[in-house]
Design an enzyme around this catalytic site. Structure first.
Site, PDB file in Angstrom:
ATOM      1  N   TRP A  88     -71.628  65.032  68.326  1.00  0.00           N
ATOM      2  CA  TRP A  88     -70.508  64.083  68.412  1.00  0.00           C
ATOM      3  C   TRP A  88     -69.410  64.418  67.410  1.00  0.00           C
ATOM      4  O   TRP A  88     -68.309  63.890  67.495  1.00  0.00           O
ATOM      5  CB  TRP A  88     -71.009  62.661  68.200  1.00  0.00           C
ATOM      6  CG  TRP A  88     -71.410  62.358  66.759  1.00  0.00           C
ATOM      7  CD1 TRP A  88     -72.171  63.143  65.938  1.00  0.00           C
ATOM      8  CD2 TRP A  88     -71.058  61.218  65.995  1.00  0.00           C
ATOM      9  NE1 TRP A  88     -72.335  62.548  64.719  1.00  0.00           N
ATOM     10  CE2 TRP A  88     -71.656  61.364  64.723  1.00  0.00           C
ATOM     11  CE3 TRP A  88     -70.319  60.077  66.244  1.00  0.00           C
ATOM     12  CZ2 TRP A  88     -71.526  60.405  63.710  1.00  0.00           C
ATOM     13  CZ3 TRP A  88     -70.185  59.119  65.241  1.00  0.00           C
ATOM     14  CH2 TRP A  88     -70.787  59.288  63.987  1.00  0.00           C
ATOM     15  N   ASP A  89     -69.726  65.277  66.458  1.00  0.00           N
ATOM     16  CA  ASP A  89     -68.740  65.725  65.474  1.00  0.00           C
ATOM     17  C   ASP A  89     -67.422  66.076  66.158  1.00  0.00           C
ATOM     18  O   ASP A  89     -66.330  65.763  65.663  1.00  0.00           O
ATOM     19  CB  ASP A  89     -69.239  66.982  64.749  1.00  0.00           C
ATOM     20  CG  ASP A  89     -70.580  66.809  64.059  1.00  0.00           C
ATOM     21  OD1 ASP A  89     -71.408  66.026  64.569  1.00  0.00           O
ATOM     22  OD2 ASP A  89     -70.811  67.462  63.028  1.00  0.00           O
ATOM     23  N   GLU A 107     -78.368  57.701  60.527  1.00  0.00           N
ATOM     24  CA  GLU A 107     -79.706  58.216  60.845  1.00  0.00           C
ATOM     25  C   GLU A 107     -80.786  57.728  59.877  1.00  0.00           C
ATOM     26  O   GLU A 107     -81.934  58.133  59.993  1.00  0.00           O
ATOM     27  CB  GLU A 107     -79.673  59.752  60.891  1.00  0.00           C
ATOM     28  CG  GLU A 107     -78.780  60.245  62.002  1.00  0.00           C
ATOM     29  CD  GLU A 107     -78.687  61.766  62.076  1.00  0.00           C
ATOM     30  OE1 GLU A 107     -79.263  62.438  61.201  1.00  0.00           O
ATOM     31  OE2 GLU A 107     -78.029  62.268  63.008  1.00  0.00           O
ATOM     32  N   LYS A 109     -77.145  56.586  55.519  1.00  0.00           N
ATOM     33  CA  LYS A 109     -76.808  57.983  55.293  1.00  0.00           C
ATOM     34  C   LYS A 109     -75.299  58.154  55.357  1.00  0.00           C
ATOM     35  O   LYS A 109     -74.729  59.035  54.725  1.00  0.00           O
ATOM     36  CB  LYS A 109     -77.491  58.819  56.387  1.00  0.00           C
ATOM     37  CG  LYS A 109     -77.373  60.311  56.226  1.00  0.00           C
ATOM     38  CD  LYS A 109     -78.094  61.017  57.383  1.00  0.00           C
ATOM     39  CE  LYS A 109     -77.917  62.529  57.336  1.00  0.00           C
ATOM     40  NZ  LYS A 109     -78.311  63.157  58.610  1.00  0.00           N
ATOM     41  N   GLN A 110     -74.645  57.315  56.162  1.00  0.00           N
ATOM     42  CA  GLN A 110     -73.241  57.559  56.471  1.00  0.00           C
ATOM     43  C   GLN A 110     -72.590  56.296  57.034  1.00  0.00           C
ATOM     44  O   GLN A 110     -73.258  55.323  57.338  1.00  0.00           O
ATOM     45  CB  GLN A 110     -73.152  58.661  57.504  1.00  0.00           C
ATOM     46  CG  GLN A 110     -73.801  58.304  58.839  1.00  0.00           C
ATOM     47  CD  GLN A 110     -74.207  59.537  59.613  1.00  0.00           C
ATOM     48  OE1 GLN A 110     -75.337  59.990  59.490  1.00  0.00           O
ATOM     49  NE2 GLN A 110     -73.294  60.100  60.363  1.00  0.00           N
TER      50      GLN A 110
END
Lengths: 767, 767
Positions: free
Chosen positions: A357-358, A484, A594-595
Site C-alpha cells: 500500500w506504500d 501492525e 507501530k505507526q
C-alpha cells in the site's frame, strides 16, 4: 559527508563493512526499470558481506514459502525479485598490482551522487603497495532515456609512473539473492532464482547471457559491451555462464585510459523477444558517444526537477535531504503498467521487491501532483492485476469482489503471515482512495470509465461480503488496520472509514457514468445491478465508526481502549523496533502502535470527524506510537502541522527526511525506505502547505516553521500547473499554465487568474 | 465386523488400502510406553501406502519448523515422536512360495483384538497359487508387565501338504516417519529422525540396533530374539543397520510350527544404560515360556477391567464400543512422569505424538476415578515440565509465572501457528483445574504441597500478567479459547472462568498450606508474598465474564455476537471439516464453532451461571457448532443430559462412541482420537450419571436413556471404591471399600454406609 546543490557527496568515505553496505543502497543507480547496487567493481575482501545486485522492477521468480502449520488458503508461494546478473565486475591491474581500496594507501576518495546529471561517481587517488599512484574515476548511470541501459565509465590516470595496465571485465550469470535468516523484513528462502545459459559473444563482440527463472518461466537477457579509449591487446572468453574480456596496454605517466562498459538488461515481463531487443538496444547504445547518453540523462532530469523539486530557504541540510529523497522516487517508480514501486525501490532486496500500500498512500501523491502520467501507470498496474485480486478474494472465502494482495509483484499474494498481511483489507480502500484522488486531481473521467470505476466496483463488492450488519450498523470484523502491532480486530477505524469512502464513491461513479451513458457495458460485464449499488450506498451511510465520547477520540478498533497501555518506562531503548524483540501476542494485547493508523485516517479523510476529535486522537495516539514503521513520522508531521503545532511538525519532518541518510532505522543496507521518501514530500506539501484535494477543489493552508525563510513547489491540478511559494508573510500562487480556477485558502475560496497573494494565517487550533 | 464380550473382531477383512490403514490404527498394540501399528509382518504390495511404525511414548527428536515470516518468538523447532525401528518383519515361504494375502486365495480370515487377554490376532487360511493350504495365526502383544516388550507369536500349520517352510525375520533400523504435505493435523517435515548404528548380535544371539536421534541427542535400543518351536536350519546376518534371521525346516501335513519373535525397545528418556537394560530384559523375557507373559497380561487387564469398565444393559453395539474406547485409554496412558498421553496415543503419527489439553480435560478424569495413581503421574508430568513452562512464558513476553505449551512432548512449545496454538492460554487453567480436581477427588494434600500447589501458583501468576483491569473488571485480552474457529479474542468466557478458578484455588491453597505450616519453603523459593496472593483473590473476584442479557447467554467472547452467523444452508456436506476448506479469516469472522467452548465451561464450572443461562447458551451454540473437532460431541452429550434431554444426549453419545470404529472423522488411519475416547467415558459417568466432584463432595444425578436397561460403573473417591448401578427405577450405590461418606443425589445429601438405593428422578429443566 558534504552535500550541496543536487550533489550528495561523501569524501574520504569509510571502508567499514557496515558503512559500505549502506553506501551500496544510498549510491545505487536506478531508473524505475533497472536498479544496480553501488558495489565496488573490484569487490571487497573475502570476509566482507555484500549485497551485490542488479534488478528489474516487476520481474519475479516464484519461491516456496512453507507454512509451519498448513491451514487452508495460507500463502505457500511467493514472488521474489531476483538478482539477475553481475555486470559490475572490473578488475584493474597496474604493473601486476591489482587495485583494491583495502591494500596500498588511499590518498583521497569520494563517492558522489549527482542528481542533476543522474550519475554516481567513485573517485579514488590510490598509492599501490609498489608506490604507484593512480587516479581512478568511475561514473555509473542507469539511463532514463533507454531504460535497459546501465553504463560504467572507468577512467584511470597514471600519476607517477608509466607502465602496464590491465582491465579484466566480467559478466557473470551465476548469481544469487542475499538473505537473512533472522530479520522478517529481509528476504528468506532459496537464494538461487535463475538458470543461466552459457555465455556467448555476438558477432559485434557483445557478451550475452540468457537466464531463465527456476519456477516462473520468465527470461532475462543481459548483454555487455566493453569499449576502451586506447589501443590495447584484447582477449575474450566465454566460460559457462560467464564471459570475461581482458585489455592490456601501456599507459604513460600523466595519461589516462577509459574503459566504458555498457550493460543492456531486458526481460520477458516487459518485452517480447527480449534477446533480439537487447542486441538492438546495445547496437543503439554504442552507436553514439557516451556523452550523448549523459546529455539525454541531464535533459530528463532537468524536466523532472522543473516541476518535481521543492525549494527550501534557510535550511541547507534539509533541502539536501529533500532533494535526495525526491530523486530516489524518480529512480524507483515503474514507467509502465507492468511495474510499480517496490518498498525498497530498486535499491536492495528488503521485502523481496514487493509492492505494498506504500504506493498508493505514500508515493503516488507525489507523482499525481508533479507527473500525473506516472500516477496513471501505477493505477493501471492495479487494473492489470484486478483478476488476480478477484482470485485472491476467492481464496480468502469471498464470493464476490476483488481483494488486492497485501504484498505482491505480479498480482498474487505473497504475505506469509496473514494476521499482519492478507488481513490488512484496508489495501482495497487505499487503492480505491487513490483512484478517486486521481480523478479529483485530474478529472480524467475517461480513465475512470476504462479502468478506475471497475476497481471501485470490485473493491466495494468485497466490503459488502466482508462486513455485516449488527444493531443497525454496518461493521467490518476480523481485519487488521495499518498498525501492525494490533491484528485481527473488529471495526478498525481506518478500515471502516476508508471502506465507507470506497463504497460511497463506487455508488457515485455508477451514477456519474449512468448520467454520461457510459455504465452499461461495464455493469453488464460485472453483473452489477442498481440494487447492488444501492446496497453500497446504504452500507456507506450505515458504516459504524468507533467513537469514544469520554475521551472524544476515535478508538483504533472496538477493543483497543480496553487493553493495557504499553509500559514504555520498562522498555530499554535497544528494544526498538519492538517487533524484533517482543512476541506478537505481547504487542497485540497492549495499547501500542507501530505507526499512524487512526491519525492517518484523519489525515486522508479529515471531514469525517470534528477537528476536536481528531486533535484528541492525535494527542492520545502520539503517546503510544513507537514509529517503528518508517511510514509513521511523516503522517504525524502532517497532522501536527494541521493542528498548528508547526515546530512539532518540523521535528517529525527532520526525522522523516533523514531516515536513510542517517540510517535511523538501522536497515538502510537492505534498501531505501521509499514510502517514507514519499512521506517527506507529503510532509511539505500536505503538512506545511496544508494541501488537500477534495470534491470542491484544491485546498491550501500554508504554515511556515520558524527556522525556514520559505518554501516553494509546483503542482498539477486539473491539467493546470501551479507554482506555490510560501514566504513570510504571504503565500504566492502563480498559474504557470492552464485555466483560471477557484482555490481554497484556510477554508475560504479565492479565484486564481494569473497570480494570488494570500497572507499567511495561523491554522489549526490548540484545544 | 463382529464384536462380543471384550473381543473386537473383523472377519474376512478387507484388503483395500484405505481400510488396511485404518486397521493399522484400530488393531495396534500399545501399553502406554510402547506402541506398534498393526502392519502385516509380510508387508503390502509396493503400490500400497502404509504407516509402519513402532513408537515410544515421550521419546522425541527435534525438527525444524520454518515460519513463513519470522516474527519474534515464534516456534521454529518442534518435537516429533519418531518411528524407531521395524521389528515386525517376518516373511514366510512355503515350498518356495512366499506368503502374501494379495496372492493365492484367502479361504478365511479374521483380525481380532482380545481386550481381556491384551493381544491382537490375525488369522488366515490361505491357499497358495501352488494350491498349498496353510493356517496362519499371528498373536501380538505389548506387555503391560514388561513395558519394553513386544512379542509376535507366528504359528503356521500345513493343512494339505508336507514340505519346506522358511521364516525370514527382519530387524531394520533404517526407518522413517510418515507425513502428509496437505493435512495440518498430520506430521510434516523431515521424516528421518534416527541415525542407527550397525546391527550386532549379542552372545545370546539377540540382534541389537542402537539408534541416536539426529538432533535431540537421545538413544533408543532395539533388541530382537527369534525362537522356533521346531528344529530348523538357522542362519543369521547383520547387514549395516539391519539384522536378519532365517529358519528352514520341513513341516509335515497337519503339523504346525511357531516362530516367536521378541522385541525389547528401551530409550534414554526413561532409562539409564538402556543398552544393558535391553539385554537384561530380553534375557528375562525369553527365560520363561511366552504363556507366562500372556498370563501376566491377562492378570493386569483383569485388574484394569475390575474397576475400569462400564457395563451397559440392552445395547450390545454401544457396550462393545465403550469397551473398545476404554481399552485404548489404558493402551495410551504413560505409566511414569516422563510420558503423558499423546493426542493419538501410540496408535499413529497424527499430531506427531504431541500432548495437548486433551489429557487434562478429556482423559485424566477416567484415570482419576478408576486408577488415581495414573492420574497422579499425569500431573507429575506437568510438574516436571514446569520449568519449561516458565521459559515458555518468557518467550511470550511474561515477566512472571509459567505458561504451559499448547502442544509438546518434553515441555517446549511445538505449536507452529500461534493464533490457534500458543494463544490458547486456557491450557494453564485446564492444568490448574485438573490439579484441583485431583485434590478434591483424592484429598491427597501431600501431593499438593510437593507438586500441585506450585503449579497453581505459577499458572495464577501468569494470569495476573496477561490480564488487566478496565472499568473495574479484570479482563483477559487477545487469547484463543478452545474453539479454534475464533482466534485472538478478548474475554473468552471459557478462558476467563477457568482463570478465575485457577486464581481462586491458588489463593485457597496458599491459605490451606499456611494453616498447615507448609507454605514457607515454597513461598520463599517462588518469592510468593501475601500481597501477591491477595491480588490473585482480587482478580478472581473482579473477573469479567461476558454475559448477554437479551439472549441470557454467555457470549463466547466480547465480539462473538456481533459477527455474522455462518450460513450452513450454503455449505455442502463435503465442506466439513471447515478447517480443511475455508481460510481461517472466513471462520474467525463468523459465528461458527469447531467444538464446545462455552458449553465446556458450563460443564466443568456449572455453578458460575444460573441453569437458565447455561441452557440458553446450549441452545444458542448447538446451532452453530460443526463438531469438526472430535472433542465436541461428548461435551454436548454431557450437557444435553444435564438439561434433561436424555435422548439427545444418547444421540451425541452414539456419535462419540463410534468415532474411530466407524471412522466418522475420516482420519482414523493417522491414529485414534484418544480425547474423544475419554469423552465417551465422561459421557456415561458425567453425562448420564450426572457425576460432579465439588468442594462439598461427590454429586450424582443419574438419568437413563430409554433404549438402555441400565448401566453401572465403579469409581474411587477419597480412597473409597464405590459401585454405581443405574437400573430403572433406582440407582444403587455400594461402598466396596473405604469409609462411610456423604454423597449428593440430585442435589440432596445422602449418607452412604454400605449401600444406598436412590429412586431415579427426572433431572434438568426444559426451559
Amino acid at each position: 559527508m558534504k552535500q550541496k546543490n543536487k550533489i550528495y557527496e561523501v569524501k574520504n568515505f569509510s571502508l567499514e563493512n557496515e558503512q559500505l553496505l549502506q553506501y551500496e543502497t544510498l549510491f545505487h543507480n536506478a531508473n524505475g526499470y533497472l536498479g544496480v547496487r553501488s558495489n565496488f567493481e573490484e569487490g571487497y575482501p573475502d570476509s566482507y558481506q555484500t549485497v551485490r545486485g542488479e534488478y528489474i522492477n516487476g520481474f519475479y521468480n516464484f519461491s516456496r514459502m512453507n507454512q509451519a502449520e498448513k491451514l487452508c488458503g495460507l500463502t505457500e508461494e511467493k514472488q521474489v525479485m531476483p538478482n539477475l546478473v553481475d555486470t559490475q565486475g572490473i578488475q584493474l591491474t597496474v604493473c601486476g598490482e591489482p587495485f583494491s581500496m583495502f591494500r596500498g594507501k588511499i590518498l583521497d576518495s569520494a563517492r558522489i551522487l549527482d542528481m542533476e546529471k543522474g550519475v554516481t561517481i567513485r573517485r579514488v587517488i590510490w598509492r599501490s603497495p609498489g608506490q604507484r599512484e593512480l587516479e581512478i574515476e568511475i561514473t555509473r548511470m542507469t539511463s532514463f532515456k533507454m531504460l535497459p541501459l546501465f553504463t560504467i565509465e572507468y577512467r584511470v590516470r597514471a600519476l607517477n609512473f608509466s607502465g602496464s595496465i590491465e582491465f579484466f571485465s566480467t559478466h557473470i550469470g551465476d548469481v544469487r539473492n542475499s538473505f537473512s535468516s533472522k530479520d522478517p523484513r529481509v528476504a528468506d528462502g532459496a537464494a538461487r532464482h535463475l538458470r543461466p545459459e552459457a555465455a556467448v559473444f555476438t558477432p559485434e563482440g557483445f557478451s550475452t547471457i540468457t537466464s531463465h527463472t527456476t519456477t516462473s518461466r520468465l527470461t532475462a537477457v543481459s548483454m555487455v559491451c566493453n569499449r576502451l579509449s586506447y589501443p590495447a591487446a584484447e582477449s575474450r572468453e566465454a566460460r559457462g555462464p560467464a564471459a570475461v574480456q581482458e585489455f592490456r596496454l601501456n599507459l604513460d605517466q600523466g595519461h589516462s585510459v577509459t574503459l566504458t562498459k555498457y550493460t543492456v538488461l531486458c526481460d520477458s515481463v516487459h518485452y517480447q523477444n527480449c534477446e533480439d531487443l537487447a542486441a538492438d538496444l546495445m547496437k543503439q547504445a554504442v552507436s553514439v558517444p557516451l556523452s550523448d547518453w549523459y546529455h539525454a540523462q541531464e535533459r530528463y532530469l532537468k524536466q523532472f526537477w522543473e516541476t518535481g523539486n521543492i525549494q527550501l530557504e534557510g535550511d541547507d541540510a534539509l533541502q539536501n535531504a529533500i532533494t535526495y529523497n525526491l530523486y530516489q522516487l524518480i529512480q524507483s517508480v515503474g514507467k509502465d503498467p507492468h511495474s510499480n514501486i517496490a518498498a525498497k525501490g530498486l535499491s536492495g532486496e528488503g521485502y523481496e521487491g514487493h509492492y505494498f500500500w506504500d504506493t498508493e498512500m505514500y508515493i503516488e501523491p507525489y507523482f499525481l501532483l508533479t507527473r500525473p502520467s506516472l500516477a496513471k501507470n501505477l493505477i493501471a498496474f492495479r487494473y492489470t492485476t484486478l483478476d488476480a485480486a478477484r482470485r485472491n478474494a476467492r481464496i480468502l472465502g469471498h464470493r464476490k469482489g476483488a481483494l488486492y494482495p497485501w504484498r505482491t509483484i505480479m498480482g498474487r499474494e505473497c504475505s506469509g503471515y496473514f494476521p499482519s498481511g492478507s488481513a490488512q483489507y484496508h489495501i482495497n480502500g487505499d487503492i480505491a482512495y487513490s483512484v478517486v484522488n486521481y480523478y479529483l486531481t485530474t478529472k480524467d473521467f475517461d480513465f475512470m470509465v476504462h479502468c478506475g470505476a471497475e476497481i471501485l466496483f470490485e473493491t466495494a463488492r468485497l466490503w459488502m461480503d466482508v462486513g455485516n450488519y449488527y444493531k443497525g450498523k454496518f461493521r467490518i470484523n476480523c481485519v487488521t488496520g495499518p498498525d501492525e502491532y494490533t491484528c485481527l480486530v473488529n471495526n478498525n477505524y481506518y478500515t471502516n472509514v476508508i471502506a465507507r469512502y470506497n463504497l460511497k464513491w463506487a455508488a457515485r461513479f455508477y451514477r456519474m457514468m449512468t448520467e454520461e451513458n457510459k455504465i452499461s457495458p461495464l455493469a453488464e460485464r460485472l453483473c452489477l445491478t442498481r440494487e447492488e449499488i444501492l446496497s453500497f450506498q446504504q452500507a456507506a451511510d450505515d458504516m459504524y465508526l468507533p467513537y469514544n465520547q469520554e475521551l472524544d477520540i476515535n478508538p483504533q478498533d472496538d477493543s483497543f481502549l480496553s487493553k493495557e497501555k504499553w509500559d514504555f518506562s520498562q522498555t530499554p531503548p535497544d528494544s526498538f523496533p519492538l517487533l524484533m524483540h517482543v512476541h506478537p501476542l505481547s504487542l497485540y494485547r497492549r495499547q501500542v502502535c507501530k505507526q499512524a493508523d487512526t491519525i492517518l485516517a484523519h489525515f486522508i479523510l479529515e471531514d469525517e470527524q470534528p477537528l476536536s476529535t481528531m486533535r484528541h486522537s492525535y494527542d492520545y495516539y502520539e503517546k503510544i506510537t513507537t514509529h517503528d514503521s518508517s511510514l509513521s513520522s511523516c503522517i504525524f508531521c502532517i497532522m501536527a502541522a494541521r493542528f498548528g503545532m508547526t515546530e512539532k511538525a518540523y521535528s517529525y519532518f527532520g526525522k522523516s527526511a533523514q531516515t536513510d541518510l542517517m540510517n535511523t532505522h538501522g536497515n538502510t543496507k537492505d534498501g531505501l525506505h521509499i514510502a517514507n521518501m514519499g512521506g517527506v514530500y507529503m510532509s511539505i506539501v500536505y503538512g506545511f502547505g496544508g494541501l488537500r484535494i477534495k470534491e470542491d477543489g484544491l485546498h491550501l493552508a500554508p504554515v511556515l516553521p520558524q527556522k525556514w525563510g520559505g518554501y516553494s513547489f509546483k503542482l498539477y491540478f486539473e491539467n493546470s500547473l501551479l507554482a506555490i511559494s510560501v514566504k513570510h508573510p504571504v503565500c504566492e500562487i502563480t498559474l504557470l499554465s492552464g485555466t483560471e480556477k477557484t482555490l481554497f485558502f484556510y477554508g475560504k475560496a479565492h479565484q486564481l487568474k494569473d497570480r494570488l497573494n494570500i497572507p499567511l494565517e495561523p491554522w489549526g487550533e490548540k484545544i
